[in-house]
Design a protein around this motif. Sequence first.
Motif, PDB file in Angstrom:
ATOM      1  N   TRP A 102     -11.935   4.896 -52.695  1.00 25.30           N
ATOM      2  CA  TRP A 102     -11.610   6.044 -53.555  1.00 25.30           C
ATOM      3  C   TRP A 102     -11.564   7.335 -52.720  1.00 25.30           C
ATOM      4  CZ3 TRP A 102     -15.179  10.050 -54.765  1.00 25.30           C
ATOM      5  CH2 TRP A 102     -14.816  10.906 -55.810  1.00 25.30           C
ATOM      6  N   LEU A 103     -12.490   7.462 -51.785  1.00 26.47           N
ATOM      7  CA  LEU A 103     -12.478   8.649 -50.916  1.00 26.47           C
ATOM      8  C   LEU A 103     -11.179   8.689 -50.109  1.00 26.47           C
ATOM      9  CD1 LEU A 103     -16.155   8.712 -49.514  1.00 26.47           C
ATOM     10  CD2 LEU A 103     -15.137  10.371 -51.080  1.00 26.47           C
ATOM     11  N   ASP A 104     -10.797   7.546 -49.548  1.00 30.12           N
ATOM     12  CA  ASP A 104      -9.609   7.509 -48.693  1.00 30.12           C
ATOM     13  C   ASP A 104      -8.320   7.743 -49.479  1.00 30.12           C
ATOM     14  OD1 ASP A 104     -10.918   7.123 -46.323  1.00 30.12           O
ATOM     15  OD2 ASP A 104     -10.858   4.928 -46.431  1.00 30.12           O
ATOM     16  N   THR A 105      -8.219   7.128 -50.653  1.00 26.10           N
ATOM     17  CA  THR A 105      -6.932   7.200 -51.349  1.00 26.10           C
ATOM     18  C   THR A 105      -6.793   8.416 -52.249  1.00 26.10           C
ATOM     19  OG1 THR A 105      -7.845   5.647 -52.925  1.00 26.10           O
ATOM     20  CG2 THR A 105      -6.300   4.760 -51.347  1.00 26.10           C
ATOM     21  N   PHE A 106      -7.862   8.823 -52.905  1.00 25.01           N
ATOM     22  CA  PHE A 106      -7.753   9.951 -53.829  1.00 25.01           C
ATOM     23  C   PHE A 106      -8.341  11.238 -53.261  1.00 25.01           C
ATOM     24  CE2 PHE A 106      -6.975   6.614 -56.777  1.00 25.01           C
ATOM     25  CZ  PHE A 106      -6.100   7.184 -57.683  1.00 25.01           C
ATOM     26  N   THR A 107      -9.580  11.135 -52.835  1.00 30.75           N
ATOM     27  CA  THR A 107     -10.352  12.346 -52.580  1.00 30.75           C
ATOM     28  C   THR A 107      -9.864  13.123 -51.361  1.00 30.75           C
ATOM     29  OG1 THR A 107     -12.175  11.124 -53.498  1.00 30.75           O
ATOM     30  CG2 THR A 107     -12.720  13.181 -52.406  1.00 30.75           C
ATOM     31  N   PHE A 108      -9.766  12.442 -50.239  1.00 35.47           N
ATOM     32  CA  PHE A 108      -9.453  13.170 -49.010  1.00 35.47           C
ATOM     33  C   PHE A 108      -8.060  13.811 -49.049  1.00 35.47           C
ATOM     34  CE2 PHE A 108     -12.753  10.353 -46.616  1.00 35.47           C
ATOM     35  CZ  PHE A 108     -13.781  11.131 -47.117  1.00 35.47           C
TER      36      PHE A 108
END
Length: 454
Positions: A102-108
């Motif tokens: 989720w961090l890699d695909t959405f958040t960052f």
Amino acid sequence: MQPFASTIAKVFYGTLIHSASIKKIEFIKQGLLFIDNQGKIAKLLRNVSQDSVHASLEGVEDDKVVRLSEDQFVIPGFIDTHIHAPQYTFCGNGHDQPLLEWLDTFTFPRESKFADKDYARKLYTKSVARSLRNGTTSACWYATIHLEACKELVQIIQEQGQRAYVGKVNMNQNSPDFLIETTESSLRDTRAFIEYVQDVNTKIDHKPLITPIITPRFAISCNSELLTELGKLAAEYDLPIQSHLCENQNEIGFTMSLFPDSANYTAVYADHGLLNGRSIMAHCVHMKDEELDLMKEKNAGISHCANSNFNLKSGMADVRKMLSKGIKVGLGTDVAGGYSPSILEALRASRTASVARDADTTLLVAELFYLATLGGAHVMELQDTIGNFEVGKEFDAILVNTSTEDSPVDIFDHDDIESKFEKYLFLGDDRNNEQIFVQGKRVRLPGSSAASRK
Ligand code: GUN
Ligand code: FE
């Protein structure tokens, strides 16, 4: 000496509800709450009958007195001990993925857009307003790595009148090329941010509401040198610290591979001077007993983010165990791991999680309300300033009305004030938050229920 009445800016007469302790919600009926012109609670009287109220208000001008109806009550403002300002832009998206994905695909990718300060101003204006209108009078914000956007966030919070800890996020490893700093730039910008907030605070005519907070994103995204230097900065400027801890197993495994010399994940922060009485660690879902004991030993606080822990499939934190060990616990929305910026939603998710964990040790309503208010104040180490209506504290509060025109709560003849309050906790939302106060001042938000009603 000035006569008492002349120092009074506002008085509420009616039902006031707050946590007297973790186990006890106090319903103050026919209460008279006096707020002075510094925004502090100057006096609190209980059981003041209609007949004697006039005498108690001697010398106070009538237009300063708010007489609450049968459907109105005043509660302390909610305290959100963990929320990401840039992530409001994708609340409700991406819940099919666990944390690291989720961090890699959405958040960052979305956080990288805050390199543009005009974009930041536009979106942060919405994030803060949404948080405030949901009754969050104090929030522990994460911004992004971008210094200029962090300054915008501070300005917006100040304009809107929220009490806040605001953190410039630090990330110098295991982060994408478009959202990473060098150790040097991370430290330089953090220092510049701290000094910016300090400067802003010298230019106001009231006690400052905004405090910078040291914010290593999590151990994965900061190398040992950066963590050490951030610990030193926190000590140098005497600042609070926030980070993420033991949220999911892959995160824990990766962290321990990066810091093999530390005994466990919690010890990674302790070993870098980042775990003390002013530290706020979010999640703490998969903590070993020795990690909880270390939290207790250091007097560090936990932000329980149940909504996020469900959405990102992280698990259910053992809040009962944390409380029985005497660890400070508050609630966090963790927008956008949590899809809702409302602490009421965080409270409800906390209840569901506690029931699902162990129906015999469920968190009680009194405990949930405490976590949302006074517990959060303890986590922020602001228990002498906010969290309930003790005389001498500052007045951060919500005037709730369970019968606003568009109220999601239905009230029946059998509902006394206690049941109206409980219905608000489990069914209410921002449409019930008729007025919101921070440090005694009414917060006015364009377009919100809180502003449109008198
Ligand atoms: N761990 C590191 N960064 C984050 C974040 O932005 N949200 C959550 N929930 N956990 C994190
Ligand atoms: Fe978070």
